[in-house]
Design a protein around this motif. Structure first.
Motif, PDB file in Angstrom:
ATOM      1  N   LEU A 170       0.834  -1.199   0.000  1.00 40.55           N
ATOM      2  CA  LEU A 170       0.000   0.000   0.000  1.00 40.55           C
ATOM      3  C   LEU A 170       0.875   1.258   0.000  1.00 40.55           C
ATOM      4  O   LEU A 170       0.552   2.246  -0.657  1.00 40.55           O
ATOM      5  CB  LEU A 170      -0.941  -0.015   1.207  1.00 40.55           C
ATOM      6  N   GLU A 191      -6.430  -5.866  -2.650  1.00 43.51           N
ATOM      7  CA  GLU A 191      -7.733  -5.293  -2.279  1.00 43.51           C
ATOM      8  C   GLU A 191      -7.556  -4.035  -1.437  1.00 43.51           C
ATOM      9  O   GLU A 191      -8.328  -3.082  -1.564  1.00 43.51           O
ATOM     10  CB  GLU A 191      -8.588  -6.328  -1.554  1.00 43.51           C
ATOM     11  N   ALA A 192      -6.548  -4.004  -0.576  1.00 41.47           N
ATOM     12  CA  ALA A 192      -6.283  -2.806   0.229  1.00 41.47           C
ATOM     13  C   ALA A 192      -5.894  -1.630  -0.666  1.00 41.47           C
ATOM     14  O   ALA A 192      -6.327  -0.493  -0.431  1.00 41.47           O
ATOM     15  CB  ALA A 192      -5.184  -3.091   1.254  1.00 41.47           C
ATOM     16  N   GLN A 231      -9.123  -0.512  -2.312  1.00 41.69           N
ATOM     17  CA  GLN A 231      -9.969   0.188  -1.336  1.00 41.69           C
ATOM     18  C   GLN A 231      -9.456   1.610  -1.127  1.00 41.69           C
ATOM     19  O   GLN A 231     -10.236   2.564  -1.066  1.00 41.69           O
ATOM     20  CB  GLN A 231      -9.994  -0.588  -0.013  1.00 41.69           C
ATOM     21  N   HIS A 232      -8.146   1.752  -1.006  1.00 43.69           N
ATOM     22  CA  HIS A 232      -7.548   3.081  -0.829  1.00 43.69           C
ATOM     23  C   HIS A 232      -7.851   3.973  -2.032  1.00 43.69           C
ATOM     24  O   HIS A 232      -8.216   5.142  -1.869  1.00 43.69           O
ATOM     25  CB  HIS A 232      -6.037   2.931  -0.611  1.00 43.69           C
ATOM     26  N   ALA A 255      -5.178  -9.888  -0.559  1.00 43.71           N
ATOM     27  CA  ALA A 255      -5.603  -8.940   0.480  1.00 43.71           C
ATOM     28  C   ALA A 255      -4.885  -7.597   0.317  1.00 43.71           C
ATOM     29  O   ALA A 255      -5.506  -6.530   0.472  1.00 43.71           O
ATOM     30  CB  ALA A 255      -5.344  -9.526   1.872  1.00 43.71           C
ATOM     31  N   THR A 256      -3.605  -7.633   0.000  1.00 44.97           N
ATOM     32  CA  THR A 256      -2.862  -6.392  -0.234  1.00 44.97           C
ATOM     33  C   THR A 256      -3.401  -5.676  -1.466  1.00 44.97           C
ATOM     34  O   THR A 256      -3.579  -4.453  -1.453  1.00 44.97           O
ATOM     35  CB  THR A 256      -1.358  -6.691  -0.396  1.00 44.97           C
TER      36      THR A 256
END
Length: 177
Positions: free
Chosen positions: A23, A66-67, A70-71, A63-64
């Motif tokens: 991220l 998706e993060a 999302q950001h 998951a990373t």
């Protein structure tokens, strides 16, 4: 529906030959978030289609990824806009999928999601494979000079490809039309 399809790395955020793996490494390009929000506020439906082979290569997890997405969505929402759909190809170059650009699977998923043909839909990318995938399904290819775009501009582009300095210039052009 006014739909636009954007590539991610090199168009919305900085690209890296070593992959955008965290991220913290996901850094928006100047003006890109504002451009997406402006298009959205003006009634455009915004979709993102991105190759993310770093998942298959083990460089980062889903998951990373998706993060990061999302950001991105949060940053656009802060500017009063939205991204309506993000689709990605998590496969490696030799996995035999149908979604890794320049193949058209991601674009076909977008068309099915919105239940519309993609004829004439602008698609923005910085690499030849982005433009080829869009052109193969009837999209109007647009190259930006950010990311790998300056090098891509020297290649044989799909017929009718428009070229702009960055996503902000693309948005300004589309919003003037």
């Amino acid at each position: 529906m006014k739909l636009i399809i954007l590539d991610r790395d090199g168009v919305i955020n900085r690209d890296s030959d070593d992959f955008v793996k965290t991220l913290d490494e996901w850094i928006p390009l100047p003006g890109s978030i504002d451009a997406i929000a402006a298009l959205s506020r003006a009634g455009w439906t915004v979709a993102v289609a991105t190759n993310q082979s770093g998942v298959a290569r083990g460089y980062f997890t889903r998951a990373t990824l998706e993060a990061m997405h999302q950001h991105l969505q949060e940053l656009v929402a802060e500017q009063g806009g939205r991204i309506d759909l993000i689709v990605h190809c998590p496969h490696g170059p030799n996995d035999g999928c149908d979604c890794r650009k320049p193949l058209t699977g991601l674009f076909e998923r977008i068309a099915a999601h919105f239940n519309i043909p993609l004829d004439g839909v602008p698609t923005v990318g910085d690499s030849l494979r982005d433009l080829q995938a869009g052109a193969a399904v009837g999209c109007r290819p647009i190259l930006v000079r950010t990311g790998k775009g300056t090098a891509t501009e020297k290649k044989s582009l799909p017929p009718g490809t428009l070229v702009f300095d960055d996503l902000a210039a693309v948005a300004a052009h589309l919003l003037e039309a």
